[in-house]
Design a protein around this motif. Sequence first.
Motif, PDB file in Angstrom:
ATOM      1  N   ASN A 143       0.856  -1.182   0.000  1.00  0.00           N
ATOM      2  CA  ASN A 143       0.000   0.000   0.000  1.00  0.00           C
ATOM      3  C   ASN A 143       0.896   1.237   0.000  1.00  0.00           C
ATOM      4  O   ASN A 143       1.489   1.565   1.023  1.00  0.00           O
ATOM      5  CB  ASN A 143      -0.909  -0.003   1.226  1.00  0.00           C
ATOM      6  N   PRO A 144       1.019   1.934  -1.138  1.00  0.00           N
ATOM      7  CA  PRO A 144       1.982   3.049  -1.209  1.00  0.00           C
ATOM      8  C   PRO A 144       1.670   4.186  -0.243  1.00  0.00           C
ATOM      9  O   PRO A 144       2.555   4.984   0.068  1.00  0.00           O
ATOM     10  CB  PRO A 144       1.870   3.514  -2.662  1.00  0.00           C
ATOM     11  N   TYR A 145       0.432   4.277   0.240  1.00  0.00           N
ATOM     12  CA  TYR A 145       0.089   5.310   1.215  1.00  0.00           C
ATOM     13  C   TYR A 145      -0.457   4.684   2.495  1.00  0.00           C
ATOM     14  O   TYR A 145      -1.319   5.242   3.166  1.00  0.00           O
ATOM     15  CB  TYR A 145      -0.890   6.324   0.607  1.00  0.00           C
ATOM     16  N   GLY A 146       0.098   3.513   2.825  1.00  0.00           N
ATOM     17  CA  GLY A 146      -0.249   2.832   4.054  1.00  0.00           C
ATOM     18  C   GLY A 146       0.597   3.316   5.210  1.00  0.00           C
ATOM     19  O   GLY A 146       1.266   4.354   5.123  1.00  0.00           O
ATOM     20  N   PRO A 147       0.624   2.565   6.303  1.00  0.00           N
ATOM     21  CA  PRO A 147       1.308   3.022   7.524  1.00  0.00           C
ATOM     22  C   PRO A 147       2.823   3.015   7.439  1.00  0.00           C
ATOM     23  O   PRO A 147       3.486   3.643   8.260  1.00  0.00           O
ATOM     24  CB  PRO A 147       0.825   2.036   8.591  1.00  0.00           C
ATOM     25  N   LEU A 148       3.394   2.303   6.458  1.00  0.00           N
ATOM     26  CA  LEU A 148       4.853   2.233   6.327  1.00  0.00           C
ATOM     27  C   LEU A 148       5.237   2.335   4.865  1.00  0.00           C
ATOM     28  O   LEU A 148       4.656   1.670   4.006  1.00  0.00           O
ATOM     29  CB  LEU A 148       5.372   0.904   6.896  1.00  0.00           C
ATOM     30  N   PHE A 149       6.234   3.182   4.595  1.00  0.00           N
ATOM     31  CA  PHE A 149       6.749   3.307   3.231  1.00  0.00           C
ATOM     32  C   PHE A 149       8.252   3.526   3.298  1.00  0.00           C
ATOM     33  O   PHE A 149       8.743   4.307   4.112  1.00  0.00           O
ATOM     34  CB  PHE A 149       6.107   4.481   2.494  1.00  0.00           C
ATOM     35  N   ILE A 150       8.967   2.780   2.462  1.00  0.00           N
ATOM     36  CA  ILE A 150      10.412   2.964   2.323  1.00  0.00           C
ATOM     37  C   ILE A 150      10.678   3.349   0.871  1.00  0.00           C
ATOM     38  O   ILE A 150      10.353   2.584  -0.052  1.00  0.00           O
ATOM     39  CB  ILE A 150      11.186   1.676   2.675  1.00  0.00           C
ATOM     40  N   LYS A 151      11.227   4.498   0.655  1.00  0.00           N
ATOM     41  CA  LYS A 151      11.515   4.932  -0.707  1.00  0.00           C
ATOM     42  C   LYS A 151      12.536   3.973  -1.334  1.00  0.00           C
ATOM     43  O   LYS A 151      13.607   3.733  -0.761  1.00  0.00           O
ATOM     44  CB  LYS A 151      12.069   6.355  -0.708  1.00  0.00           C
ATOM     45  N   PRO A 152      12.232   3.380  -2.485  1.00  0.00           N
ATOM     46  CA  PRO A 152      13.121   2.363  -3.075  1.00  0.00           C
ATOM     47  C   PRO A 152      14.567   2.821  -3.228  1.00  0.00           C
ATOM     48  O   PRO A 152      15.493   2.063  -2.925  1.00  0.00           O
ATOM     49  CB  PRO A 152      12.470   2.076  -4.437  1.00  0.00           C
ATOM     50  N   SER A 153      14.790   4.054  -3.676  1.00  0.00           N
ATOM     51  CA  SER A 153      16.155   4.525  -3.876  1.00  0.00           C
ATOM     52  C   SER A 153      16.907   4.711  -2.553  1.00  0.00           C
ATOM     53  O   SER A 153      18.135   4.824  -2.542  1.00  0.00           O
ATOM     54  CB  SER A 153      16.149   5.853  -4.648  1.00  0.00           C
ATOM     55  N   TYR A 154      16.172   4.734  -1.441  1.00  0.00           N
ATOM     56  CA  TYR A 154      16.798   4.913  -0.135  1.00  0.00           C
ATOM     57  C   TYR A 154      17.168   3.577   0.516  1.00  0.00           C
ATOM     58  O   TYR A 154      17.874   3.552   1.530  1.00  0.00           O
ATOM     59  CB  TYR A 154      15.853   5.692   0.789  1.00  0.00           C
ATOM     60  N   LEU A 155      16.732   2.478  -0.061  1.00  0.00           N
ATOM     61  CA  LEU A 155      16.928   1.164   0.553  1.00  0.00           C
ATOM     62  C   LEU A 155      18.394   0.831   0.865  1.00  0.00           C
ATOM     63  O   LEU A 155      18.677   0.307   1.953  1.00  0.00           O
ATOM     64  CB  LEU A 155      16.319   0.076  -0.329  1.00  0.00           C
ATOM     65  N   PRO A 156      19.351   1.092  -0.032  1.00  0.00           N
ATOM     66  CA  PRO A 156      20.743   0.757   0.312  1.00  0.00           C
ATOM     67  C   PRO A 156      21.238   1.466   1.572  1.00  0.00           C
ATOM     68  O   PRO A 156      21.955   0.869   2.378  1.00  0.00           O
ATOM     69  CB  PRO A 156      21.525   1.215  -0.928  1.00  0.00           C
ATOM     70  N   ARG A 157      20.868   2.730   1.758  1.00  0.00           N
ATOM     71  CA  ARG A 157      21.282   3.471   2.955  1.00  0.00           C
ATOM     72  C   ARG A 157      20.484   3.024   4.179  1.00  0.00           C
ATOM     73  O   ARG A 157      20.953   3.113   5.314  1.00  0.00           O
ATOM     74  CB  ARG A 157      21.092   4.970   2.734  1.00  0.00           C
ATOM     75  N   PHE A 158      19.286   2.527   3.952  1.00  0.00           N
ATOM     76  CA  PHE A 158      18.398   2.149   5.036  1.00  0.00           C
ATOM     77  C   PHE A 158      18.701   0.759   5.601  1.00  0.00           C
ATOM     78  O   PHE A 158      18.360   0.459   6.750  1.00  0.00           O
ATOM     79  CB  PHE A 158      16.951   2.197   4.534  1.00  0.00           C
ATOM     80  N   TRP A 159      19.365  -0.084   4.816  1.00  0.00           N
ATOM     81  CA  TRP A 159      19.539  -1.478   5.199  1.00  0.00           C
ATOM     82  C   TRP A 159      20.235  -1.673   6.551  1.00  0.00           C
ATOM     83  O   TRP A 159      19.805  -2.524   7.349  1.00  0.00           O
ATOM     84  CB  TRP A 159      20.269  -2.248   4.111  1.00  0.00           C
ATOM     85  N   PRO A 160      21.324  -0.944   6.900  1.00  0.00           N
ATOM     86  CA  PRO A 160      21.940  -1.153   8.219  1.00  0.00           C
ATOM     87  C   PRO A 160      20.961  -0.968   9.376  1.00  0.00           C
ATOM     88  O   PRO A 160      20.988  -1.720  10.354  1.00  0.00           O
ATOM     89  CB  PRO A 160      23.058  -0.107   8.257  1.00  0.00           C
ATOM     90  N   TYR A 161      20.080   0.029   9.251  1.00  0.00           N
ATOM     91  CA  TYR A 161      19.045   0.242  10.266  1.00  0.00           C
ATOM     92  C   TYR A 161      18.060  -0.924  10.262  1.00  0.00           C
ATOM     93  O   TYR A 161      17.709  -1.477  11.318  1.00  0.00           O
ATOM     94  CB  TYR A 161      18.313   1.555   9.981  1.00  0.00           C
ATOM     95  N   MET A 162      17.612  -1.317   9.077  1.00  0.00           N
ATOM     96  CA  MET A 162      16.611  -2.375   8.959  1.00  0.00           C
ATOM     97  C   MET A 162      17.132  -3.698   9.516  1.00  0.00           C
ATOM     98  O   MET A 162      16.399  -4.446  10.170  1.00  0.00           O
ATOM     99  CB  MET A 162      16.215  -2.542   7.489  1.00  0.00           C
ATOM    100  N   ARG A 163      18.391  -3.975   9.277  1.00  0.00           N
ATOM    101  CA  ARG A 163      18.983  -5.221   9.771  1.00  0.00           C
ATOM    102  C   ARG A 163      18.937  -5.266  11.297  1.00  0.00           C
ATOM    103  O   ARG A 163      18.584  -6.282  11.893  1.00  0.00           O
ATOM    104  CB  ARG A 163      20.421  -5.333   9.262  1.00  0.00           C
ATOM    105  N   LYS A 164      19.277  -4.152  11.945  1.00  0.00           N
ATOM    106  CA  LYS A 164      19.239  -4.109  13.408  1.00  0.00           C
ATOM    107  C   LYS A 164      17.802  -4.074  13.928  1.00  0.00           C
ATOM    108  O   LYS A 164      17.504  -4.605  15.014  1.00  0.00           O
ATOM    109  CB  LYS A 164      20.032  -2.905  13.916  1.00  0.00           C
ATOM    110  N   PHE A 165      16.903  -3.469  13.166  1.00  0.00           N
ATOM    111  CA  PHE A 165      15.483  -3.458  13.526  1.00  0.00           C
ATOM    112  C   PHE A 165      14.936  -4.885  13.573  1.00  0.00           C
ATOM    113  O   PHE A 165      14.274  -5.284  14.532  1.00  0.00           O
ATOM    114  CB  PHE A 165      14.709  -2.609  12.515  1.00  0.00           C
ATOM    115  N   LEU A 166      15.235  -5.665  12.548  1.00  0.00           N
ATOM    116  CA  LEU A 166      14.755  -7.047  12.501  1.00  0.00           C
ATOM    117  C   LEU A 166      15.396  -7.888  13.605  1.00  0.00           C
ATOM    118  O   LEU A 166      14.750  -8.754  14.201  1.00  0.00           O
ATOM    119  CB  LEU A 166      15.026  -7.655  11.131  1.00  0.00           C
ATOM    120  N   ALA A 167      16.666  -7.611  13.902  1.00  0.00           N
ATOM    121  CA  ALA A 167      17.343  -8.337  14.979  1.00  0.00           C
ATOM    122  C   ALA A 167      16.712  -8.050  16.340  1.00  0.00           C
ATOM    123  O   ALA A 167      16.762  -8.891  17.247  1.00  0.00           O
ATOM    124  CB  ALA A 167      18.818  -7.976  14.995  1.00  0.00           C
TER     125      ALA A 167
END
Length: 416
Positions: A78-102
């Motif tokens: 859902n592009p306007y749902g409760p969570l959105f990650i801009k696709p071009s930002y994913l490489p910079r976001f991954w370190p945060y996401m990895r620790k979030f999932l952990a």
Amino acid sequence: MTKLFEQAHSQVVVIGAGIVGLSCAFFLNRLGFKVTVVDRNLGGDRASFGNAGAIALPEFMPIAEPGVLWKIPGYLLNPYGPLFIKPSYLPRFWPYMRKFLAASNIRHYAAGATAMSSFLSMAFEDHETIHQAAGLGGLLRKDGHLWVYRTLAARDCSPDWNIRKRLGWKFEFLEQAELHTAEPALGKRAVCAVKSEDWATYTDPKAYVLALMYYLTGRGVKFQTYDVHNIYGREIISADGRRMSFDKLVIAAGAWAHKLSKILGDPCPLESERGYNTTLCNPGISLTRMVTFAQDHFVATPMSMGLRIGGAVEFAGLDEPPDFKRAKALLLLAKKYLPELQIEGGTQWMGHRPSTPDSLPVIGRATRDDNVIYAFGHGHLGLTGSATTGRIVAEIICEKVSNLDLKPFRITRFSE
């Protein structure tokens, strides 16, 4: 006597003029320190101005809940749902996401909830300390709160209520008839709720921040526009080369704080949870308290200037322009719960919530310099935890043993 002399002659610089930085300045000034608050955009907007206004004591459950991994794909569809990650930002976001999932296992989740519950347990008292000194208590309304659900199963099967009960928090389950008696503006989509009295709201968060700044100015606290580019020795250095010395430094720079902690050898996976809201001056309905729509992840807060509808989590970095279609989507969602809501007009807003992967703020000394104290990363609970953070920072600087175990809030937890 020697201690008082040292405090009166110690120059403390606080980086960040949001509500956390101002609260640190308040408690330090109260103890006799000379305080200067610097901010990259002192006259501009910040997260403290447009938030939902809550002192939300029971809202301490981490966002990284068990099973969240399986919910994320549905959110992203859902592009306007409760969570959105801009696709071009994913490489910079991954370190945060990895620790979030952990952090999303049951052990970390329960430990994080326990730490935050202890941290927030004194929030009312610490805010009251500021109110009594600055005369700002009239802006706070202790009106309680409702978590509203559209299914009984979602409420009754949530483990969060057992955790809150175990930690000593009181709440009451309301069925549909009771809920609609409490808030007649709600429609049939609102099936049940949970009610808490351990909650309060500021009628105008921006007015509170500005009034606290005015009070601190009258108490001798200095304010300067100062974009800190570097920290070297006992000096902060601005982007244009100006230097300012300090004896103690408090980094309360919100979503920008990790840039400064990295300079000091303390990398931190901090991200901006970009949140959106619309304040409706003429909503056509009234609510008697703040309402969280638990399954759809947004809130409605009655304020002095109207009804504020806000929420959403967008990860796109600090520089991406706002996408106010998200604010509009929240209004359309709110109308499903509040059928008579008038959603035309209103003032849209976007702010940067400084969030850590485990939803716990960073509070404590820098690893390489005991004269630098961190106070950032409060996520959705910046206003709630601001006064307590200010008190704790003052205790750290005065080398007073805190009644709170600060180990869960250390910045080194992300590298251990």
